[in-house]
Motif scaffolding. Structure first.
Motif, mmCIF file in Angstrom:
data_model
loop_
_atom_site.group_PDB
_atom_site.id
_atom_site.type_symbol
_atom_site.label_atom_id
_atom_site.label_comp_id
_atom_site.label_asym_id
_atom_site.label_seq_id
_atom_site.Cartn_x
_atom_site.Cartn_y
_atom_site.Cartn_z
ATOM 1 N N SER A 114 0.826 -1.201 0.000
ATOM 2 C CA SER A 114 0.000 0.000 0.000
ATOM 3 C C SER A 114 0.865 1.257 0.000
ATOM 4 N N GLU A 155 2.370 1.700 -3.483
ATOM 5 C CA GLU A 155 1.400 2.193 -4.461
ATOM 6 C C GLU A 155 1.064 3.663 -4.233
ATOM 7 N N ARG A 156 0.958 4.065 -2.979
ATOM 8 C CA ARG A 156 0.606 5.463 -2.700
ATOM 9 C C ARG A 156 1.753 6.410 -3.047
ATOM 10 N N SER A 177 1.669 6.749 -6.729
ATOM 11 C CA SER A 177 0.571 7.579 -7.226
ATOM 12 C C SER A 177 0.922 9.064 -7.212
ATOM 13 N N LYS A 235 -8.060 10.031 -7.951
ATOM 14 C CA LYS A 235 -6.839 9.502 -7.348
ATOM 15 C C LYS A 235 -7.042 9.022 -5.917
ATOM 16 N N GLU A 245 -7.108 9.268 -1.702
ATOM 17 C CA GLU A 245 -6.185 9.837 -0.727
ATOM 18 C C GLU A 245 -4.777 9.334 -0.980
ATOM 19 N N SER A 246 -3.809 10.191 -0.721
ATOM 20 C CA SER A 246 -2.400 9.821 -0.837
ATOM 21 C C SER A 246 -1.624 10.604 0.199
ATOM 22 N N MET A 247 -0.923 9.871 1.067
ATOM 23 C CA MET A 247 -0.131 10.499 2.137
ATOM 24 C C MET A 247 -1.002 11.391 3.009
ATOM 25 N N ARG A 302 -6.356 13.910 -2.922
ATOM 26 C CA ARG A 302 -5.794 14.479 -4.156
ATOM 27 C C ARG A 302 -6.877 14.870 -5.159
#
Length: 402
Positions: A48, A51-52, A55, A190, A192-194, A198
């Motif tokens: 995970s 992948e994040r 992204s 997209k 959520e990322s970190m 997004r």
């Protein structure tokens, strides 16, 4: 004694004490399920994270003015900001890279009678490939719009849902206080990322943000994507060299900017999750050892209860190794059954946890085989002591046992 006869006798002994056999295997079930679940969840978490990070952008470097300092508060010393000429120089003088300048601000965005506080990024068309965030539909900025700082914008999927409620956003006017812009495109989803959504974002030509929203010509950051895999380290060195020249930093003086490689961040996070996975797996292994101790205790009780039976078998010609093999097989059968059930429970727990935590499902046959093999080994190792005790009984003393 034939193997089939040994298995038959072991099965009969286990069925005679079903509840005790179940409780004996329960420790093995919990142990195997814990090991399999913890290790595979750790692998899912690592996947995970990977992948994040991916992204955010492929082979991505963040170039930011200031000095990154380690320590309490992660203080960053201020420095002269970048400008568009710096981004243009990076794109022109460094081969095989894409570059996107960025100027970030947060303003209130209004559509009809709905409003929200939204991050606005002033950038160029390089943002879409560099940050791995293509358009779902609509169009990119035209050269004339970028040059003049036209009032046009591209929005994320969250704003389509929150501000337009199913209405067609293309061509609509979005008030980005204190200015307004026409929606020309919608970004692909997209998620959520970190820790950030997004899809809750507005993109505008960087000159439009500079002139209409913040009133300055600074650039907060420059995103650089290396087009060739494995070259981010080389590109980072070229960026640092070029910017030192442009910012007139003398030899031996520290940089007043820093370049952060997302691959380094990914490696650090992967290393952390891998360490936690090993720690959790080691803790879960303790459950297996406890299950093995349970097998020892129950089998010793079984030997005591069946002392007279053992004496009769030895008296009518059974060899000591036959008795040893019978009790050892009983212990192995119990641990094997516990291992199989533990694998099933661990698999179901992994599937449920990854679904609940929205992580990719990563199943490792090697981990499942290791967990099962360890459970069988537990049966052999911890079953040997009571089996040897049974085999060493004196037939006469065993027959006298009440």
């Amino acid at each position: 004694m034939r193997a089939a006869d040994v298995l038959t006798l072991a099965g009969q002994a286990i069925r005679r004490n079903t509840l005790r056999s179940f409780l004996t295997t329960l420790g093995i079930v919990i142990g195997v399920a814990s090991v399999v679940t913890m290790v595979q969840l750790g692998q899912s978490a690592t996947q995970s994270v990977t992948e994040r990070i991916a992204s955010i952008g492929s082979n991505l470097l963040f170039v930011i003015p200031g000095t990154a300092q380690r320590g309490p508060g992660n203080v960053r010393a201020t420095a002269e900001p970048f400008d568009l000429a710096d981004a243009q120089a990076l794109a022109r003088d460094i081969a095989d890279v894409r570059v996107a300048p960025a100027l970030n601000t947060t303003v209130t965005v209004v559509a009809g009678n709905v409003n929200d506080s939204v991050p606005v990024v002033g950038t160029t068309n390089g943002y879409f490939p560099v940050r791995n965030h293509p358009l779902a539909y609509g169009r990119e900025f035209q050269p004339g719009e970028l040059a003049s700082g036209a009032a046009v914008c591209v929005i994320g999927q969250t704003l389509v849902e929150d501000l337009f409620s199913g209405r067609e956003p293309l061509g609509a006017t979005l008030r980005v206080r204190p200015s307004a812009c026409q929606v020309i495109g919608v970004l692909s989803e997209k998620g959520e990322s970190m820790g950030q959504d997004r899809d809750k974002i507005v993109l505008m030509p960087i000159k439009a943000v500079q002139r209409r929203l913040v009133g300055q010509l600074d650039v907060d950051a420059i995103y650089v994507s290396a087009l060739v895999d494995g070259t981010t380290g080389q590109v980072q060195g070229q960026i640092e060299s070029l910017l030192r020249q442009r910012r007139h930093i003398s030899a031996g003086a520290p940089d007043d900017f820093y370049v952060r490689d997302t691959q380094d961040i990914a490696d650090a996070l992967e290393g952390t999750t891998r360490t936690l996975t090993l720690l959790l797996g080691a803790i879960a292994t303790v459950s297996l050892l406890v299950g093995g101790i349970g097998i020892v205790n129950i089998m010793l009780v079984s030997v005591t209860e069946r002392t007279r039976e053992i004496g009769i078998r030895l008296a009518i010609g059974a060899r000591a190794r036959d008795v040893l093999m019978q009790f050892l097989v009983e212990a192995v059968v119990l641990s094997t059954l516990g291992g199989l059930v533990g694998l099933l429970v661990g698999l179901l727990a992994t599937v449920g946890a990854t679904w609940k935590l929205d992580m990719p499902l990563v199943l490792s046959p090697a981990i499942m085989a290791l967990g099962f093999g360890f459970s069988v080994a537990i049966g052999i190792v911890f079953g040997f002591v009571p089996a040897r005790k049974a085999a060493r009984l004196n037939p006469i003393d065993a027959l006298r046992h009440e």
